[in-house]
Design an enzyme around this catalytic site. Structure first.
Site, PDB file in Angstrom:
ATOM      1  N   LYS A  63      14.004   6.692   1.411  1.00  0.00           N
ATOM      2  CA  LYS A  63      13.324   6.165   0.233  1.00  0.00           C
ATOM      3  C   LYS A  63      12.571   7.291  -0.456  1.00  0.00           C
ATOM      4  O   LYS A  63      11.636   7.853   0.100  1.00  0.00           O
ATOM      5  CB  LYS A  63      12.367   5.038   0.632  1.00  0.00           C
TER       6      LYS A  63
ATOM      7  N   ALA B  48       0.818  -1.212   0.000  1.00  0.00           N
ATOM      8  CA  ALA B  48       0.000   0.000   0.000  1.00  0.00           C
ATOM      9  C   ALA B  48       0.851   1.261   0.000  1.00  0.00           C
ATOM     10  O   ALA B  48       1.912   1.333   0.634  1.00  0.00           O
ATOM     11  CB  ALA B  48      -0.916   0.005   1.220  1.00  0.00           C
TER      12      ALA B  48
ATOM     13  N   ASN C  17       2.865  -1.480   4.279  1.00  0.00           N
ATOM     14  CA  ASN C  17       3.294  -0.145   3.870  1.00  0.00           C
ATOM     15  C   ASN C  17       4.439  -0.243   2.868  1.00  0.00           C
ATOM     16  O   ASN C  17       5.536  -0.688   3.203  1.00  0.00           O
ATOM     17  CB  ASN C  17       3.738   0.639   5.118  1.00  0.00           C
ATOM     18  N   CYS C  18       4.199   0.218   1.645  1.00  0.00           N
ATOM     19  CA  CYS C  18       5.243   0.189   0.613  1.00  0.00           C
ATOM     20  C   CYS C  18       6.496   0.923   1.056  1.00  0.00           C
ATOM     21  O   CYS C  18       7.622   0.478   0.801  1.00  0.00           O
ATOM     22  CB  CYS C  18       4.702   0.798  -0.680  1.00  0.00           C
ATOM     23  N   PHE C  19       6.324   2.074   1.715  1.00  0.00           N
ATOM     24  CA  PHE C  19       7.476   2.878   2.105  1.00  0.00           C
ATOM     25  C   PHE C  19       8.077   2.433   3.433  1.00  0.00           C
ATOM     26  O   PHE C  19       8.955   3.098   3.976  1.00  0.00           O
ATOM     27  CB  PHE C  19       7.117   4.360   2.110  1.00  0.00           C
TER      28      PHE C  19
END
Length: 259
Positions: free
Chosen positions: A164, A91, A147-149
């Site tokens: 990132k 996400a 969480n993608c990040f």
């Protein structure tokens, strides 16, 4: 990397769609439609940049786990929509970010190699702005983090300090490829913490001056110029036509139970 070694396809001209702000559902429909059209030979390769009309969470196509509370999230009195991307990954909270999208074909090799051949224009563009980026190295454990990040894989780009900056995802259909990604330009701590239950990651201090009150025009110009160099192409700027909009808006959204 020499231009003729980067993106191997018969097109010397790509379509550049001007910056567009729209809802997450519409943006994902545009990306899907462009991929389908390119796969069918009806569109040349495309580069576009876009922003999100309101804070939105995009879920990876195969993502099955996310907090139930996300269905009731609000921000400043408005619901925070959930949309599903046609690409994989975890996400992403889109709020203050800029999204890039590339649709092309003719690339061969492992998925990681294709990621890096497309990401070359991002690395070169940000280098021209004074930021050196490198790839992440997280393994398969990233699938356990919604969480993608929260992690950085080989598809993601980090600063020298480990921040990132860009998280990317990809979909391949036959020889056609869609790759898009979120570029973090600002952060909103309260909403990020509300969504992911953790502090917002440190924001990279960019050594560039905003144009007016936004970095977006500067970033788009740098990345567009680097794409020309890296891919050995020229751009033809062409907004979406009325007929194209009709076809895009007729697409149903991807279901949340997509397999």
């Amino acid at each position: 990397m020499a231009a003729n070694d980067s993106i191997s396809n018969p097109h010397s001209s790509w379509r550049l769609i001007p910056l567009l702000q729209a809802s997450g559902q519409v943006q994902m429909a545009i990306d899907r439609w462009l991929l389908e059209q390119h796969q069918a030979g009806k569109q040349p390769p495309v580069l576009r940049f876009y922003t999100w009309a309101s804070p939105t969470i995009s879920l990876g196509y195969h993502q099955r786990r996310w907090p139930a509370s996300w269905q009731q999230l609000t921000w400043e009195g408005q619901a925070v929509p959930l949309v599903r991307r046609p690409t994989g990954g975890r996400a992403v909270l889109h709020h203050g970010d800029l999204t890039y999208m590339v649709v092309t074909s003719g690339l061969t090799g492992k998925r990681q190699d294709i990621y890096q051949r497309i990401c070359e224009f991002l690395i070169e563009g940000w280098r021209s702005l004074g930021i050196k980026l490198h790839y992440g190295a997280a393994g398969r454990d990233y699938i356990h983090n919604p969480n993608c990040f929260g992690t950085a894989t080989g598809a993601d780009l980090l600063s020298a300090e480990g921040y990132k900056l860009i998280g990317s995802a990809q979909l391949q259909r036959g020889k056609a490829i869609l790759q898009h990604g979120s570029i973090v330009l600002s952060s909103h701590c309260e909403l990020f913490t509300q969504v992911f239950g953790q502090p917002v990651p440190p924001l990279l201090q960019l050594p560039i001056q905003p144009e007016g009150d936004s970095l977006i025009p500067t970033v788009i110009e740098a990345l567009t110029e680097s794409a020309c160099r890296c891919f050995g192409i020229e751009f033809v700027t062409q907004p979406l036509s009325e007929l194209e909009w009709q076809q895009i808006l007729a697409l149903p959204p991807l279901p949340f139970d997509a397999k």
